[in-house]
Design an enzyme around this catalytic site. Structure first.
Site, PDB file in Angstrom:
ATOM      1  N   ASP A  50       0.854  -1.192   0.000  1.00  0.00           N
ATOM      2  CA  ASP A  50       0.000   0.000   0.000  1.00  0.00           C
ATOM      3  C   ASP A  50       0.891   1.243   0.000  1.00  0.00           C
ATOM      4  O   ASP A  50       1.894   1.306   0.708  1.00  0.00           O
ATOM      5  CB  ASP A  50      -0.935  -0.003   1.217  1.00  0.00           C
ATOM      6  CG  ASP A  50      -2.061   0.988   1.070  1.00  0.00           C
ATOM      7  OD1 ASP A  50      -3.216   0.554   0.905  1.00  0.00           O
ATOM      8  OD2 ASP A  50      -1.796   2.221   1.123  1.00  0.00           O
ATOM      9  N   ILE A  51       0.495   2.229  -0.770  1.00  0.00           N
ATOM     10  CA  ILE A  51       1.291   3.443  -0.915  1.00  0.00           C
ATOM     11  C   ILE A  51       1.262   4.291   0.367  1.00  0.00           C
ATOM     12  O   ILE A  51       2.189   5.074   0.609  1.00  0.00           O
ATOM     13  CB  ILE A  51       0.805   4.249  -2.149  1.00  0.00           C
ATOM     14  CG1 ILE A  51       1.898   5.135  -2.698  1.00  0.00           C
ATOM     15  CG2 ILE A  51      -0.458   5.036  -1.863  1.00  0.00           C
ATOM     16  CD1 ILE A  51       1.605   5.656  -4.107  1.00  0.00           C
ATOM     17  N   HIS A 100     -10.135  -4.932  -3.631  1.00  0.00           N
ATOM     18  CA  HIS A 100      -8.811  -5.157  -3.037  1.00  0.00           C
ATOM     19  C   HIS A 100      -8.983  -5.658  -1.619  1.00  0.00           C
ATOM     20  O   HIS A 100      -9.855  -5.190  -0.883  1.00  0.00           O
ATOM     21  CB  HIS A 100      -7.939  -3.900  -3.078  1.00  0.00           C
ATOM     22  CG  HIS A 100      -8.633  -2.645  -2.655  1.00  0.00           C
ATOM     23  ND1 HIS A 100      -9.556  -1.988  -3.452  1.00  0.00           N
ATOM     24  CD2 HIS A 100      -8.562  -1.930  -1.515  1.00  0.00           C
ATOM     25  CE1 HIS A 100      -9.989  -0.918  -2.823  1.00  0.00           C
ATOM     26  NE2 HIS A 100      -9.418  -0.865  -1.641  1.00  0.00           N
ATOM     27  N   ASN A 157     -12.946  -3.226   2.270  1.00  0.00           N
ATOM     28  CA  ASN A 157     -13.901  -2.130   2.373  1.00  0.00           C
ATOM     29  C   ASN A 157     -14.826  -2.200   1.165  1.00  0.00           C
ATOM     30  O   ASN A 157     -14.382  -2.394   0.034  1.00  0.00           O
ATOM     31  CB  ASN A 157     -13.166  -0.793   2.396  1.00  0.00           C
ATOM     32  CG  ASN A 157     -12.284  -0.652   3.619  1.00  0.00           C
ATOM     33  OD1 ASN A 157     -12.643  -1.119   4.701  1.00  0.00           O
ATOM     34  ND2 ASN A 157     -11.128  -0.045   3.456  1.00  0.00           N
ATOM     35  N   GLU A 168     -12.450   3.376  -1.444  1.00  0.00           N
ATOM     36  CA  GLU A 168     -12.048   4.547  -2.233  1.00  0.00           C
ATOM     37  C   GLU A 168     -11.618   4.206  -3.651  1.00  0.00           C
ATOM     38  O   GLU A 168     -11.671   5.070  -4.532  1.00  0.00           O
ATOM     39  CB  GLU A 168     -10.923   5.301  -1.521  1.00  0.00           C
ATOM     40  CG  GLU A 168     -11.387   5.922  -0.210  1.00  0.00           C
ATOM     41  CD  GLU A 168     -10.398   6.918   0.334  1.00  0.00           C
ATOM     42  OE1 GLU A 168     -10.750   8.103   0.434  1.00  0.00           O
ATOM     43  OE2 GLU A 168      -9.278   6.505   0.669  1.00  0.00           O
ATOM     44  N   VAL A 169     -11.128   2.985  -3.866  1.00  0.00           N
ATOM     45  CA  VAL A 169     -10.686   2.591  -5.214  1.00  0.00           C
ATOM     46  C   VAL A 169     -11.684   1.564  -5.760  1.00  0.00           C
ATOM     47  O   VAL A 169     -11.931   0.537  -5.119  1.00  0.00           O
ATOM     48  CB  VAL A 169      -9.261   2.009  -5.187  1.00  0.00           C
ATOM     49  CG1 VAL A 169      -8.839   1.576  -6.589  1.00  0.00           C
ATOM     50  CG2 VAL A 169      -8.263   3.014  -4.623  1.00  0.00           C
ATOM     51  N   HIS A 214      -7.104  -5.871   1.894  1.00  0.00           N
ATOM     52  CA  HIS A 214      -5.982  -5.335   2.671  1.00  0.00           C
ATOM     53  C   HIS A 214      -5.434  -6.448   3.560  1.00  0.00           C
ATOM     54  O   HIS A 214      -6.205  -7.127   4.254  1.00  0.00           O
ATOM     55  CB  HIS A 214      -6.442  -4.204   3.596  1.00  0.00           C
ATOM     56  CG  HIS A 214      -6.932  -2.969   2.904  1.00  0.00           C
ATOM     57  ND1 HIS A 214      -6.171  -1.823   2.781  1.00  0.00           N
ATOM     58  CD2 HIS A 214      -8.126  -2.690   2.312  1.00  0.00           C
ATOM     59  CE1 HIS A 214      -6.871  -0.893   2.149  1.00  0.00           C
ATOM     60  NE2 HIS A 214      -8.066  -1.386   1.859  1.00  0.00           N
TER      61      HIS A 214
HETATM   62  P1  AMP Z   1      -9.901   1.519   0.269  1.00  0.00           P
HETATM   63  O1  AMP Z   1     -10.287   2.612   1.204  1.00  0.00           O
HETATM   64  O2  AMP Z   1     -10.183   0.157   0.844  1.00  0.00           O
HETATM   65  O3  AMP Z   1     -10.454   1.704  -1.130  1.00  0.00           O
HETATM   66  O4  AMP Z   1      -8.307   1.565   0.187  1.00  0.00           O
HETATM   67  C1  AMP Z   1      -7.611   2.017  -0.920  1.00  0.00           C
HETATM   68  C2  AMP Z   1      -6.149   1.842  -0.589  1.00  0.00           C
HETATM   69  O5  AMP Z   1      -5.400   1.972  -1.784  1.00  0.00           O
HETATM   70  C3  AMP Z   1      -5.593   2.865   0.403  1.00  0.00           C
HETATM   71  O6  AMP Z   1      -5.035   2.183   1.518  1.00  0.00           O
HETATM   72  C4  AMP Z   1      -4.532   3.605  -0.412  1.00  0.00           C
HETATM   73  O7  AMP Z   1      -3.422   3.991   0.354  1.00  0.00           O
HETATM   74  C5  AMP Z   1      -4.170   2.584  -1.466  1.00  0.00           C
HETATM   75  N1  AMP Z   1      -3.629   3.105  -2.709  1.00  0.00           N
HETATM   76  C6  AMP Z   1      -4.134   4.084  -3.490  1.00  0.00           C
HETATM   77  N2  AMP Z   1      -3.363   4.265  -4.576  1.00  0.00           N
HETATM   78  C7  AMP Z   1      -2.358   3.364  -4.492  1.00  0.00           C
HETATM   79  C8  AMP Z   1      -1.249   3.043  -5.325  1.00  0.00           C
HETATM   80  N3  AMP Z   1      -0.995   3.691  -6.468  1.00  0.00           N
HETATM   81  N4  AMP Z   1      -0.410   2.056  -4.916  1.00  0.00           N
HETATM   82  C9  AMP Z   1      -0.635   1.407  -3.769  1.00  0.00           C
HETATM   83  N5  AMP Z   1      -1.676   1.653  -2.947  1.00  0.00           N
HETATM   84  C10 AMP Z   1      -2.520   2.618  -3.304  1.00  0.00           C
END
Ligand code: AMP
Length: 125
Positions: free
Chosen positions: A39-40, A110, A97, A105-106, A112
């Site tokens: 994770d970034i 995914h 999530n 958010e994405v 975690h």
């Molecule tokens: P969520 O709230 O479950 O959608 O989490 C999205 C996660 O993606 C967060 O923990 C971010 O830090 C992570 N994230 C977003 N962009 C990147 C990226 N380019 N590389 C790695 N992790 C990312």
């Protein structure tokens, strides 16, 4: 901002670009069905994301549309990642999530993986 999980899959999302190799990632694992990377913005000593290579918006989308073989293979991949990271001894936490209340958010499923320390609180305030 959390996503609306009912929206169709957006293949311009950041994880789709990572799968296609258009954006870099700090890869820790890859197989036919899954990709895992750090994770970034890590929230634990170990914070890895495991994503299916298939186009699924969310956990809901994946469990509704993916076939049994892909679901099973993805579950196995998550386990392979945790063992590769040697978290099977000390333990770890998995989190997905989903949608607004889950604060996803994405818009690409995914999982975690959190590890490297104990997690005492089940759900943060
Ligand atoms: P969520 O709230 O479950 O959608 O989490 C999205 C996660 O993606 C967060 O923990 C971010 O830090 C992570 N994230 C977003 N962009 C990147 C990226 N380019 N590389 C790695 N992790 C990312």
């Amino acid at each position: 901002m959390p996503i609306d999980p009912r929206e169709p899959y957006d293949d311009t999302n950041i994880f789709a670009k990572i799968i296609r190799g258009e954006l870099p990632c700090d890869k820790v694992y890859e197989d036919d069905v899954a990709l895992a990377f750090n994770d970034i913005r890590p929230q634990a000593p170990v914070h890895v994301l495991v994503i299916p290579k298939g186009a699924y918006v969310s956990w809901d989308d994946f469990t509704e549309k993916a076939d049994d073989g892909e679901i099973a293979a993805f579950m196995r991949s998550v386990g392979n990642v945790t063992r590769q990271l040697e978290l099977d001894g000390p333990g770890y936490r998995l989190m997905v999530n989903m949608g607004g209340h889950g604060h996803q958010e994405v818009p690409h499923l995914h999982v975690h993986i959190f590890g490297g320390r104990p997690f005492f609180q089940m759900i943060p305030d």
